[in-house]
Write a protein that holds these residues in place. Structure first.
Motif, short mmCIF file in Angstrom:
data_model
loop_
_atom_site.label_atom_id
_atom_site.label_comp_id
_atom_site.label_asym_id
_atom_site.label_seq_id
_atom_site.Cartn_x
_atom_site.Cartn_y
_atom_site.Cartn_z
N TRP A 1 66.65 28.42 66.48
CA TRP A 1 66.23 29.76 66.40
C TRP A 1 67.37 30.79 66.12
O TRP A 1 68.27 31.29 65.28
CB TRP A 1 65.70 30.03 67.53
CG TRP A 1 63.74 30.85 67.81
CD1 TRP A 1 63.27 30.12 66.52
CD2 TRP A 1 63.28 31.14 68.94
NE1 TRP A 1 62.23 30.47 67.15
CE2 TRP A 1 61.76 31.04 68.71
CE3 TRP A 1 63.84 31.00 70.15
CZ2 TRP A 1 61.22 31.53 68.86
CZ3 TRP A 1 62.87 31.71 71.38
CH2 TRP A 1 61.16 31.34 70.20
N ARG B 1 70.18 28.93 64.48
CA ARG B 1 70.62 28.66 63.29
C ARG B 1 69.98 30.00 62.40
O ARG B 1 70.66 30.65 61.41
CB ARG B 1 70.60 27.45 62.95
CG ARG B 1 71.03 26.91 61.35
CD ARG B 1 70.28 25.61 61.19
NE ARG B 1 69.57 25.26 61.62
CZ ARG B 1 68.93 23.82 61.39
NH1 ARG B 1 69.37 23.11 60.52
NH2 ARG B 1 67.86 23.17 62.10
N ASN B 2 68.99 30.02 62.21
CA ASN B 2 67.94 30.73 61.74
C ASN B 2 68.54 32.10 61.41
O ASN B 2 69.06 33.36 60.86
CB ASN B 2 66.46 31.26 62.13
CG ASN B 2 65.63 29.73 61.90
OD1 ASN B 2 66.08 29.22 60.18
ND2 ASN B 2 64.45 29.27 61.84
N SER C 1 71.94 32.53 60.28
CA SER C 1 71.54 32.12 58.14
C SER C 1 71.03 34.24 58.42
O SER C 1 71.14 34.44 56.43
CB SER C 1 70.90 31.23 58.00
OG SER C 1 69.85 31.86 58.06
N ASN C 2 70.29 34.67 59.00
CA ASN C 2 69.72 35.67 57.98
C ASN C 2 70.74 37.11 58.13
O ASN C 2 70.53 37.61 57.66
CB ASN C 2 68.73 36.89 59.65
CG ASN C 2 67.02 35.23 58.92
OD1 ASN C 2 66.92 35.31 57.93
ND2 ASN C 2 66.21 35.22 60.01
#
Length: 144
Positions: free
Chosen positions: A131, A133-134, A137-138
């Motif tokens: 989560w 990392r996502n 990146s978002n």
């Protein structure tokens, strides 16, 4: 020395995940035994769900499941560490001082492993890490 540092920095988060997963696999059956009678002796009367023992079973089973997945690792591990401290002092300590003699060695070691996980987090192989990392990146792709 450089090789040792790179080896350690690569493996540390992964062995943290292994510690978390193994601990959860060893912890969850205690909750399953209280809630479902899993591996309990025959003719064992299960505690009511809304009792202290029932609450302990729910924390151990579902909290262990969250720890296994690495989901909300820090807050769940903190709660489980507290539960194991309470279990030690309510159930085991009155039977004697030494953990080996009062049967509280598992409660004590679970308490301190969960306290460590509350500080260290879930490691490389956790839903929390995925989560994070996502999320990063978002936000970086959105210009935030």
């Amino acid at each position: 020395m450089v090789y040792l540092n790179s080896f350690s920095s690569w493996w540390s988060p992964r062995t943290l995940s292994v510690l978390r997963i193994v601990t959860a696999f060893l912890f969850m059956p205690h909750g399953a035994q209280k809630l479902l009678g899993f591996l309990a002796p025959q003719h064992t009367i299960l505690p009511p769900v809304f009792s202290l023992l029932g609450l302990a079973g729910m924390l151990e089973f579902f909290g262990g499941l969250f720890i296994l997945l690495g989901l909300f690792t820090r807050p769940v591990a903190f709660i489980l560490s507290g539960e194991m401290a309470v279990a030690y002092f309510m159930v085991h300590a009155p039977k004697g001082f030494w953990p080996l003699g009062n049967g509280g060695d598992l409660a004590a070691i679970f308490c301190f492993v969960f306290l460590y996980l509350a500080i260290a987090g879930g490691g490389a192989w956790s839903v929390d890490r995925l989560w994070r990392r996502n999320y990063s990146s978002n936000n970086s792709s959105a210009g935030l």
